[in-house]
Write a protein that holds these residues in place. Structure first.
Motif, PDB file in Angstrom:
ATOM      1  N   ILE A   1       0.866  -1.179   0.000  1.00  0.00           N
ATOM      2  CA  ILE A   1       0.000   0.000   0.000  1.00  0.00           C
ATOM      3  C   ILE A   1       0.902   1.228   0.000  1.00  0.00           C
ATOM      4  N   ALA A   2       0.805   2.033  -1.037  1.00  0.00           N
ATOM      5  CA  ALA A   2       1.622   3.243  -1.131  1.00  0.00           C
ATOM      6  C   ALA A   2       1.102   4.297  -0.148  1.00  0.00           C
ATOM      7  N   CYS A   3       2.028   4.997   0.530  1.00  0.00           N
ATOM      8  CA  CYS A   3       1.656   5.972   1.559  1.00  0.00           C
ATOM      9  C   CYS A   3       2.079   7.387   1.181  1.00  0.00           C
ATOM     10  N   PHE A   4       1.325   8.342   1.706  1.00  0.00           N
ATOM     11  CA  PHE A   4       1.585   9.772   1.541  1.00  0.00           C
ATOM     12  C   PHE A   4       1.240  10.403   2.882  1.00  0.00           C
ATOM     13  N   VAL A   5       2.156  11.193   3.444  1.00  0.00           N
ATOM     14  CA  VAL A   5       1.971  11.692   4.806  1.00  0.00           C
ATOM     15  C   VAL A   5       1.938  13.221   4.819  1.00  0.00           C
ATOM     16  N   VAL A   6       0.953  13.767   5.522  1.00  0.00           N
ATOM     17  CA  VAL A   6       0.805  15.210   5.697  1.00  0.00           C
ATOM     18  C   VAL A   6       1.038  15.526   7.165  1.00  0.00           C
ATOM     19  N   GLY A   7       1.990  16.406   7.435  1.00  0.00           N
ATOM     20  CA  GLY A   7       2.382  16.695   8.811  1.00  0.00           C
ATOM     21  C   GLY A   7       1.456  17.663   9.522  1.00  0.00           C
ATOM     22  N   PRO A   8       1.666  17.840  10.813  1.00  0.00           N
ATOM     23  CA  PRO A   8       0.803  18.706  11.626  1.00  0.00           C
ATOM     24  C   PRO A   8       1.047  20.189  11.366  1.00  0.00           C
ATOM     25  N   PRO A   9      -0.025  20.964  11.199  1.00  0.00           N
ATOM     26  CA  PRO A   9       0.130  22.409  11.009  1.00  0.00           C
ATOM     27  C   PRO A   9       0.300  23.129  12.353  1.00  0.00           C
ATOM     28  N   PRO A  10       0.627  24.420  12.315  1.00  0.00           N
ATOM     29  CA  PRO A  10       0.812  25.182  13.561  1.00  0.00           C
ATOM     30  C   PRO A  10      -0.463  25.259  14.396  1.00  0.00           C
ATOM     31  N   ARG A  11      -0.263  25.319  15.699  1.00  0.00           N
ATOM     32  CA  ARG A  11      -1.355  25.543  16.648  1.00  0.00           C
ATOM     33  C   ARG A  11      -0.907  26.568  17.667  1.00  0.00           C
ATOM     34  N   THR A  12      -1.812  27.489  18.005  1.00  0.00           N
ATOM     35  CA  THR A  12      -1.442  28.547  18.938  1.00  0.00           C
ATOM     36  C   THR A  12      -1.418  28.069  20.386  1.00  0.00           C
ATOM     37  N   ASP A  13      -2.036  26.915  20.657  1.00  0.00           N
ATOM     38  CA  ASP A  13      -2.134  26.446  22.035  1.00  0.00           C
ATOM     39  C   ASP A  13      -0.988  25.504  22.416  1.00  0.00           C
ATOM     40  N   LEU A  14      -0.052  25.276  21.495  1.00  0.00           N
ATOM     41  CA  LEU A  14       1.067  24.384  21.777  1.00  0.00           C
ATOM     42  C   LEU A  14       2.380  25.108  21.502  1.00  0.00           C
ATOM     43  N   ASP A  15       3.429  24.704  22.205  1.00  0.00           N
ATOM     44  CA  ASP A  15       4.739  25.317  22.010  1.00  0.00           C
ATOM     45  C   ASP A  15       5.219  25.081  20.582  1.00  0.00           C
ATOM     46  N   ALA A  16       5.585  26.158  19.907  1.00  0.00           N
ATOM     47  CA  ALA A  16       5.934  26.072  18.490  1.00  0.00           C
ATOM     48  C   ALA A  16       7.177  25.217  18.261  1.00  0.00           C
ATOM     49  N   ASP A  17       8.177  25.368  19.090  1.00  0.00           N
ATOM     50  CA  ASP A  17       9.411  24.609  18.881  1.00  0.00           C
ATOM     51  C   ASP A  17       9.188  23.119  19.111  1.00  0.00           C
ATOM     52  N   THR A  18       8.336  22.780  20.074  1.00  0.00           N
ATOM     53  CA  THR A  18       8.028  21.375  20.338  1.00  0.00           C
ATOM     54  C   THR A  18       7.257  20.768  19.170  1.00  0.00           C
ATOM     55  N   LEU A  19       6.333  21.550  18.603  1.00  0.00           N
ATOM     56  CA  LEU A  19       5.569  21.074  17.448  1.00  0.00           C
ATOM     57  C   LEU A  19       6.480  20.952  16.225  1.00  0.00           C
ATOM     58  N   ALA A  20       7.415  21.873  16.084  1.00  0.00           N
ATOM     59  CA  ALA A  20       8.382  21.786  14.986  1.00  0.00           C
ATOM     60  C   ALA A  20       9.204  20.510  15.100  1.00  0.00           C
ATOM     61  N   ALA A  21       9.600  20.164  16.324  1.00  0.00           N
ATOM     62  CA  ALA A  21      10.384  18.945  16.540  1.00  0.00           C
ATOM     63  C   ALA A  21       9.580  17.705  16.190  1.00  0.00           C
ATOM     64  N   LEU A  22       8.279  17.713  16.506  1.00  0.00           N
ATOM     65  CA  LEU A  22       7.417  16.583  16.159  1.00  0.00           C
ATOM     66  C   LEU A  22       7.316  16.442  14.649  1.00  0.00           C
ATOM     67  N   SER A  23       7.120  17.553  13.957  1.00  0.00           N
ATOM     68  CA  SER A  23       7.032  17.509  12.502  1.00  0.00           C
ATOM     69  C   SER A  23       8.347  17.021  11.898  1.00  0.00           C
ATOM     70  N   ASP A  24       9.461  17.481  12.434  1.00  0.00           N
ATOM     71  CA  ASP A  24      10.776  17.026  11.949  1.00  0.00           C
ATOM     72  C   ASP A  24      10.939  15.520  12.150  1.00  0.00           C
TER      73      ASP A  24
END
Length: 198
Positions: A110-133
């Protein structure tokens, strides 16, 4: 795509269902509307609100098996959110959960395609950036397309205005339009074997 009928399962949290979009399209509906296929594609949106990757990993196979068939070109799209951060999952656990889904899909061809999490104002931006990375790294190691949405939208005024006008977490029509644009211009058509979007 070949001659087989196209079946796409889109699995993820409420963003994959377009929650907050007055038109009810979300990014998935906008992307599919701009995906020209010779035969109509079967697209199933399998969203569970506020789902973390552990829960996603536990259900994806059962949910998709009921909709896929050996006679079709089966495709899996993962729309990843940020619930892992809300619930205190470690980056290592998030990475492993995604890896397990992708490896399981690969073993079933099954071929996969992944879309990462967009920004949220209620979460720490650097932590969310690390998750996306972390998500991006798991995909890149497996040569699976990954659409980075956090970095392009982190300082995007229209994205933040749209989310602020909603509930502070989910975008409206403009925000979903931005997500769809990112998907369409980051490998979507080539993944499906179609001409790139203009």
């Amino acid at each position: 795509m070949g001659d087989s009928p196209l079946r796409i399962c889109v699995i993820g949290d409420e963003l994959t269902a377009g929650m907050g979009d007055a038109r009810g399209l979300g990014w998935v509906g906008r992307v599919i509307a701009r995906t020209p296929t010779e035969e109509p594609a079967f697209v199933a949106q399998l969203a569970v609100p506020h789902e973390n990757t552990t829960e996603l990993s536990a259900r994806w196979e059962t949910e998709t098996q009921r909709r896929f068939t050996p006679m079709a070109d089966n495709r899996l799209v993962l729309g990843l959110g940020a619930t892992d951060l809300e619930e205190g999952l470690s980056l290592a656990r998030s990475r492993l959960n995604l890896a397990n889904i992708l490896d399981g899909a690969s073993s079933n061809r099954i071929a996969c395609f992944v879309v990462g999490p967009p920004p949220r104002t209620d979460l720490d931006a650097d932590t969310l950036a690390a998750l996306s990375d972390a998500f991006a790294d798991v995909c890149h190691r497996r040569h699976i397309p990954y659409v980075e949405t956090f970095a392009p939208l982190r300082a995007h005024e229209q994205w933040h205005a749209d989310v602020a006008a909603s509930d502070g977490v989910h975008p409206g029509q403009a925000g979903y339009g931005l997500l769809a644009w990112l998907v369409l211009h980051n490998g979507w058509h080539s993944w499906l074997g179609l001409p790139e979007a203009g």
